[in-house]
Design a protein around this motif. Structure first.
Motif, PDB file in Angstrom:
ATOM      1  N   THR B 105       0.837  -1.203   0.000  1.00  0.00           N
ATOM      2  CA  THR B 105       0.000   0.000   0.000  1.00  0.00           C
ATOM      3  C   THR B 105       0.870   1.251   0.000  1.00  0.00           C
ATOM      4  N   PHE B 108       2.720   1.796  -3.475  1.00  0.00           N
ATOM      5  CA  PHE B 108       1.726   2.212  -4.471  1.00  0.00           C
ATOM      6  C   PHE B 108       1.382   3.690  -4.302  1.00  0.00           C
ATOM      7  N   ALA B 109       0.956   4.043  -3.081  1.00  0.00           N
ATOM      8  CA  ALA B 109       0.518   5.417  -2.843  1.00  0.00           C
ATOM      9  C   ALA B 109       1.672   6.392  -3.019  1.00  0.00           C
ATOM     10  N   TYR B 111       4.185   6.138  -4.972  1.00  0.00           N
ATOM     11  CA  TYR B 111       4.436   6.328  -6.403  1.00  0.00           C
ATOM     12  C   TYR B 111       3.448   7.322  -6.994  1.00  0.00           C
ATOM     13  N   ALA B 112       2.187   7.164  -6.627  1.00  0.00           N
ATOM     14  CA  ALA B 112       1.175   8.083  -7.137  1.00  0.00           C
ATOM     15  C   ALA B 112       1.460   9.514  -6.697  1.00  0.00           C
ATOM     16  N   ALA B 114       4.335  10.795  -5.756  1.00  0.00           N
ATOM     17  CA  ALA B 114       5.625  11.329  -6.180  1.00  0.00           C
ATOM     18  C   ALA B 114       5.695  11.554  -7.682  1.00  0.00           C
ATOM     19  N   LYS B 115       5.086  10.676  -8.458  1.00  0.00           N
ATOM     20  CA  LYS B 115       5.383  10.686  -9.883  1.00  0.00           C
ATOM     21  C   LYS B 115       4.183  10.775 -10.824  1.00  0.00           C
ATOM     22  N   LEU B 116       2.962  10.694 -10.336  1.00  0.00           N
ATOM     23  CA  LEU B 116       1.819  10.740 -11.247  1.00  0.00           C
ATOM     24  C   LEU B 116       0.991  11.981 -10.965  1.00  0.00           C
ATOM     25  N   ARG B 189       8.216   5.623 -20.596  1.00  0.00           N
ATOM     26  CA  ARG B 189       6.867   5.823 -21.128  1.00  0.00           C
ATOM     27  C   ARG B 189       6.904   5.923 -22.647  1.00  0.00           C
ATOM     28  N   ILE B 190       7.870   6.667 -23.132  1.00  0.00           N
ATOM     29  CA  ILE B 190       7.978   6.822 -24.582  1.00  0.00           C
ATOM     30  C   ILE B 190       8.249   5.475 -25.234  1.00  0.00           C
ATOM     31  N   MET B 193       6.331   1.544 -22.076  1.00  0.00           N
ATOM     32  CA  MET B 193       6.180   0.753 -20.855  1.00  0.00           C
ATOM     33  C   MET B 193       4.963   1.259 -20.091  1.00  0.00           C
ATOM     34  N   SER B 194       4.171   0.357 -19.523  1.00  0.00           N
ATOM     35  CA  SER B 194       2.996   0.780 -18.756  1.00  0.00           C
ATOM     36  C   SER B 194       3.443   1.304 -17.395  1.00  0.00           C
ATOM     37  N   GLU B 195       2.545   2.065 -16.742  1.00  0.00           N
ATOM     38  CA  GLU B 195       2.880   2.589 -15.415  1.00  0.00           C
ATOM     39  C   GLU B 195       3.190   1.443 -14.464  1.00  0.00           C
ATOM     40  N   TYR B 196       2.455   0.373 -14.655  1.00  0.00           N
ATOM     41  CA  TYR B 196       2.650  -0.817 -13.836  1.00  0.00           C
ATOM     42  C   TYR B 196       4.072  -1.333 -13.999  1.00  0.00           C
ATOM     43  N   PHE B 199       6.610   1.039 -12.488  1.00  0.00           N
ATOM     44  CA  PHE B 199       6.631   0.896 -11.037  1.00  0.00           C
ATOM     45  C   PHE B 199       7.464  -0.314 -10.631  1.00  0.00           C
TER      46      PHE B 199
END
Lengths: 327, 292
Positions: B105, B108-109, B111-112, B114-116, B189-190, B193-196, B199
């Protein structure tokens, strides 16, 4: 509904031209929610919801043993806390004063130790690191027994070591650490230093993120060890120092266990150990004033929140995030 | 030619001086660390010594650091006086489950945060910053009432649910994640690669020291947690080591020698874990090769 169609049409339109930019942003949003949700759900259910309940408690005169007799009293608890209960302000002052004494000492010692433990050529790193972290792992009950022993005016080794330097420390007329209103804070700081293992470890982890080529460049430029520490290490680990500062501040405001166990929450000597959380504990559990206890807990929360937000406000000026490109 | 000579002369004097400084620095480092480590070790030496004594001799003065007749039997008694093995297993179970859940948990959180970028992120972050400042005492009682409603009191599940979501963990990991350059992620990303994937294949491997830190903290905190089990666990077969330690005080009068023996035994798993994980604190080079 129209929003949905609009975004769908955007996506469709985007397929033709710069598809990557638009879909990427939406994808990012979706992933953002995805990654945040497990924590968010747990947090809302097990922290936020009980917190709101506790806010409601503050308006009641309420004892846990007879919950049915709870009586709504409006803001009486708050008035009592802010204007009538003198212990609130005295204990708050004690707590804040102690925080200003213990927090800087703990943070500086932990940082310097982490730097030493991170030295490139140190042999036996694993052993040293474990030794410095180990006291943090001693179960509470055992560690308190140990410290009562360590500071014993007659037999404790603190006084014995002081006697080595020719100062009269042992015995009735010596240094009675837990009985002297001035010495007791020093004893608490000392006990606190045995618990800085966590802070050391966080600093250590932070130090791993400092690119070594920065030091190499600094050495070539003739920078001294101290300059490197001040100009490279400190800024690079500032996010971690910031974490320690925020948690240290909050933790200091909630300082409880040591004074509670050593003096049983009596405030002895001279009320010097009546920290805010001790006052809270006595009201809530000794006198069973759940409503008033909840009010006190909310006060310390509000103070901690203001302090935290203030620290976040200052962080823009001194915390350096190497990874952020858009700043 | 002359210039070259001066240069080489300069460089030798620099190396000699830095060599001397380096040696002195090394010496001082060792001296400081050894002295401090000794102080850190003292409580353990006392514990070991006390654990090998008869209870009546624990507080005797002067301290007999090495007991003349070591009571090795203390280390067998602890297993029979109380159901220490059961408690040990319970603590182990809770520690492993809670630590794993918290790692999930929190990372995950973090990452969201910090980076999304997503709508409402800043508000959530504010709420979350506030939640770090909440003393546990604020919601302790309502939380207990909530758990009673769910009929989860006196179960391990109650402690697992309560401790799986930690604001501390999110904050800690976020502080590390933010330092990882955005450029790496954008490049991934370019490349499609997916966010998953980002991560798991970029963020987590680059954050090993941080993850090791959180693992150690959470494990030690759960392993040594006293108030949680005290409030939520009543049945003997569910209790944890920390409650067990206290049994030596309550039921049989305070037997300090046994407490120390049991406390030392209880330290073995966490110290082993620390030794195992500290190797992740090696010269990390998170941003090498990328212009930050």
């Amino acid at each position: 509904m129209s929003v949905v169609t609009e975004s769908t049409s955007q996506v469709i339109a985007a397929r033709g031209h710069n598809r990557r930019v638009l879909t990427n942003r939406q994808r990012e949003e979706r992933w953002g929610f995805f990654f945040i949700s497990p924590w968010l759900i747990g947090f809302a259910l097990f922290t936020l919801f009980p917190m709101i309940a506790s806010l409601i408690f503050t308006t009641y005169d309420f004892t846990l043993s007879v919950p049915d007799e709870a009586k709504f009293i409006g803001l009486d608890n708050w008035r009592r806390m802010l204007f009538e209960d003198e212990t609130v302000w005295r204990s708050l002052w004690i707590t804040i004063r102690y925080a200003f004494l213990s927090l800087p000492i703990g943070m500086i010692v932990a940082f310097l130790l982490a730097v030493l433990l991170n030295s490139k050529h140190l042999m036996g790193k694993a052993v040293f690191r474990t030794l410095f972290y180990a006291p943090t792992m001693i179960p509470g009950i055992a560690s308190i027994l140990i410290f009562v022993q360590v500071f014993n005016p007659y037999t404790g080794w603190v006084n014995r070591i002081i006697e080595v330097f020719g100062i009269k420390a042992m015995g009735v007329t010596g240094l009675r650490w837990f009985d002297d209103p001035n010495l007791i804070y020093l004893a608490f700081v000392f006990i606190g230093l045995y618990g800085i293992g966590n802070t050391i470890v966080i600093n250590l982890a932070g130090l791993q993120g400092v690119p070594t080529e920065l030091y190499e460049a600094a050495t070539i430029d003739g920078a001294s060890w101290f300059t490197s520490l001040y100009r490279i290490t400190l800024p690079m680990v500032s996010p971690v120092i910031f974490y320690n500062l925020v948690l240290g501040t909050i933790g200091s405001l909630q300082y409880f266990t040591v004074p509670f166990v050593i003096n049983g929450g009596s405030g002895y000597p001279d009320g010097t150990t009546e920290f805010f959380m001790i006052h809270f504990f006595k009201q809530t559990f000794r006198f069973s004033n759940m409503g008033y206890g909840a009010t006190l807990a909310w006060l310390i929360f509000v103070i901690a929140l203001v302090a935290t937000l203030a620290l976040f406000g200052t962080s823009r000026r001194w915390v350096y995030y190497a990874g952020e490109s858009n700043r | 030619m002359e210039r070259l000579l001066t240069l080489s002369f300069l460089s030798t004097s620099i190396t000699l001086r830095s060599l001397f400084k380096f040696k002195m620095g090394k010496l001082l480092t060792y001296a400081a660390l050894i002295i401090l480590a000794f102080f850190m070790l003292l409580p353990f030496l006392w514990m070991v010594s006390a654990s090998l004594k008869l209870d009546k001799d624990v507080f005797r003065f002067p301290i007999e650091w090495i007991p003349s007749k070591p009571e090795w039997s203390n280390y067998t008694t602890i297993w029979t006086r109380i159901p220490f093995m059961t408690f040990f297993g319970n603590s182990l179970k809770l520690t492993v489950i809670i630590t794993l859940l918290q790692l999930c948990t929190s990372s995950f959180a973090a990452y969201a945060f910090a980076k999304l970028k997503f709508p409402g992120r800043d508000w959530l972050f504010l709420a979350y910053v506030g939640s770090i400042a909440i003393p546990w005492q604020v919601y302790m009682v309502p939380q207990f009432i909530l758990m009673r409603q769910f009929d989860l009191v006196d179960s391990h599940l109650s402690l697992i649910l309560l401790q799986a979501f930690s604001a501390f963990g999110v904050f800690l990991l976020r502080q590390f994640f933010v330092s990882i350059p955005d450029d790496i992620l954008d490049a991934a990303r370019i490349d499609g690669m997916s966010e998953y994937g980002i991560f798991f294949r970029i963020m987590l491997p680059l954050s090993k020291p941080a993850l090791a830190t959180l693992t150690i903290f959470t494990s030690v905190a759960v392993w040594n947690d006293f108030m949680g089990p005290l409030i939520y666990l009543n049945s003997q077969n569910l209790k944890t080591i920390q409650l067990g330690l206290r049994m030596f005080i309550q039921q049989y009068g305070a037997d300090y020698a046994l407490i120390m023996a049991a406390a030392l035994v209880s330290l073995i798993p966490v110290i082993a874990l620390f030794l195992l994980l500290q190797r992740f604190f090696v010269e990390g080079i998170a941003s090498t090769g990328v212009k930050g």
